[in-house]
Write an enzyme that holds these catalytic residues in place. Structure first.
Site, PDB file in Angstrom:
ATOM      1  N   CYS A 260       1.036  -1.345  -0.080  1.00 31.45           N
ATOM      2  CA  CYS A 260      -0.023  -0.029  -0.056  1.00 31.45           C
ATOM      3  C   CYS A 260       1.104   1.293  -0.066  1.00 31.45           C
ATOM      4  CB  CYS A 260      -0.982  -0.044   1.250  1.00 31.45           C
ATOM      5  SG  CYS A 260      -2.201   1.553   1.151  1.00 31.45           S
TER       6      CYS A 260
ATOM      7  N   CYS B 242      -1.271   0.881  10.508  1.00 26.59           N
ATOM      8  CA  CYS B 242      -1.577  -0.285   9.611  1.00 26.59           C
ATOM      9  C   CYS B 242      -0.478  -1.014   9.348  1.00 26.59           C
ATOM     10  CB  CYS B 242      -2.130   0.358   8.122  1.00 26.59           C
ATOM     11  SG  CYS B 242      -2.482  -0.771   7.002  1.00 26.59           S
TER      12      CYS B 242
ATOM     13  N   CYS C  19     -16.938  -9.265   3.858  1.00 24.34           N
ATOM     14  CA  CYS C  19     -16.376  -8.222   3.586  1.00 24.34           C
ATOM     15  C   CYS C  19     -15.105  -8.111   2.574  1.00 24.34           C
ATOM     16  CB  CYS C  19     -16.012  -7.443   4.751  1.00 24.34           C
ATOM     17  SG  CYS C  19     -17.573  -7.164   6.067  1.00 24.34           S
TER      18      CYS C  19
ATOM     19  N   CYS D 286     -20.031  -6.722   0.984  1.00 25.28           N
ATOM     20  CA  CYS D 286     -19.741  -5.226   1.759  1.00 25.28           C
ATOM     21  C   CYS D 286     -18.018  -5.211   1.035  1.00 25.28           C
ATOM     22  CB  CYS D 286     -19.442  -5.019   2.951  1.00 25.28           C
ATOM     23  SG  CYS D 286     -18.795  -3.291   3.596  1.00 25.28           S
TER      24      CYS D 286
ATOM     25  N   ARG E  48     -20.343  -2.831  15.512  1.00 27.13           N
ATOM     26  CA  ARG E  48     -19.795  -3.971  15.380  1.00 27.13           C
ATOM     27  C   ARG E  48     -18.383  -3.966  16.130  1.00 27.13           C
ATOM     28  NH1 ARG E  48     -18.800  -3.679   9.669  1.00 27.13           N
ATOM     29  NH2 ARG E  48     -21.115  -4.430   9.604  1.00 27.13           N
TER      30      ARG E  48
END
Length: 403
Positions: free
Chosen positions: A65, A72, A109, A142, A272
């Site tokens: 990324c 992250c 997801c 999702c 959630r």
């Protein structure tokens, strides 16, 4: 406690608490934590009964990324040792999704690392969505692909996506301290694009990054204003090799207070418990089910989660039931006519849906099994690096997934 009685009454009426009331929940003592859970639990049961919705993550593209999100494990220049692979083929992703659905998940997801999808990427994900939908009746899908360009949300909706996930993560005032390669406004824009396309909105936060109580209240009030259908609450897992590796700020009681505050501010929304529940709530996870009505099953994007069977046993032992595919998740006044349990909104409201691989469902998600039998038990507030394990099974590997 007058505060809790007031918040319960407001929650049953869907009335927004004051900022001072939300801050007061976070400021309650550990001695009062069971009273806080009991009060917020009344609001949770009023709108969602004892149902727990199960969600399952499929990491379509791991690592690599270009963004610099401090929390992250897939960030630019990451040295975390996570799995790195390019796009899964539709049949590979569908096979991974099937494992979660077999374990009781209602929503899949689909997440991919990166700043945002190209149009070719959207075509690729659209094919994966169609493959999953064709092979699994009634499944919710999702997508969670990062910042969206004009028209991309509409194309995902046309392919069959029910929802789009993109978190705000933290308050607008502190966002620049966490990420520099995109802005808080970029995230809000993507959230609005997803909602405008008719996708169910899912947007949440990450707690434990060194933020203040005021920051937590700010981001949750911002989410209330955006009015998403679901709010994922991630608890930072300080993965070695990330800038926030030393931020071990959470206790089980602190996590419960945060979840309770979110429930009081967003009473009729799917709350959630996302990344970090195993690491920070630990043996108090069952109490969190009295606050949240949704969890992720099994592993996360780059880190391992509690065994799927253990999740199911925890839900049953706590007196809750797994929400079925034929049950609508949201209360009637929010539920969408098109079915599948996804919510809807009146015209003009803005929202987003969940998180992105650079978000809270990545480096802040996941854990591993607890302390081995006979091992020393760490002191309260001591970093629990023993509960963090990089995912080496499931999507992107030849090993069976945890579901």
């Amino acid at each position: 406690m007058d505060l809790l009685n007031t918040l319960v009454d407001k929650g049953l009426r869907r009335e927004l608490p004051t900022r001072d009331e939300a801050l007061a929940v976070l400021a309650t003592s550990d001695d009062d934590v069971l009273d806080v859970v009991a009060a917020a639990g009344k609001v949770r049961r009023h709108w969602f009964g004892r149902r727990v919705k199960l969600n399952y993550l499929v990491n379509l593209k791991s690592g690599l990324c270009p963004e610099d999100c401090s929390y992250c494990s897939q960030r630019l220049g990451s040295s975390t040792g996570i799995l790195k692979y390019s796009w899964l083929k539709p049949d590979e992703a569908s096979k991974a999704a099937a494992a979660g659905l077999a374990g009781g998940a209602k929503r899949v997801c689909l997440v991919a690392s990166g700043r945002g999808p190209t149009d070719r990427d959207v075509d690729r994900v659209a094919g994966t969505i169609r493959a999953i939908k064709e092979q699994n009746d009634g499944v919710e899908v999702c997508a969670c692909l990062g910042l969206l360009s004009d028209g991309q949300a509409e194309r995902l909706r046309e392919a069959g996506a029910d929802a789009y996930n993109h978190n705000l993560n933290t308050s607008e005032g502190t966002y620049g301290d966490i990420t520099t390669t995109h802005t808080y406004a970029d995230r809000v824009d993507t959230v609005n694009k997803a909602h405008a396309a008719g996708l169910s909105a899912c947007s949440g936060l990450i707690a434990g990054m060194g933020e203040s109580d005021a920051d937590l209240v700010d981001v949750v009030f911002s989410l209330r204003e955006l009015d998403p259908d679901s709010v994922p609450v991630n608890f930072l897992i300080p993965v070695e090799g990330t800038p926030l590796a030393k931020e071990w700020n959470l206790t089980p009681q602190r996590c419960l207070r945060i979840l309770a505050m979110v429930r009081f501010v967003c009473p009729d929304v799917e709350v959630r418990i996302a990344g970090g529940r195993e690491v920070h709530l630990r043996t108090m996870q069952p109490l969190a089910l009295h606050l949240a009505n949704s969890i992720f099953l099994g592993d996360y994007l780059t880190t391992e989660g509690q065994a799927g069977q253990a999740d199911l046993e925890m839900i049953a032992d706590a007196g809750f039931t797994v929400e079925g595919a034929d049950e609508v998740t949201l209360p009637q006044h929010r539920a969408e006519v098109r079915g599948g349990g996804c919510g809807s909104h009146g015209a003009g409201s803005a929202a987003g849906c969940g998180s992105h691989a650079e978000d809270g469902c990545d480096s802040v998600c996941g854990s591993h099994e607890g302390t081995a039998e006979g091992a020393a038990v760490p002191a309260v507030n001591e970093p629990r690096t023993d509960l963090v394990s990089v995912r080496r099974r499931g999507a992107g590997t030849d090993l069976a997934p945890n579901a």
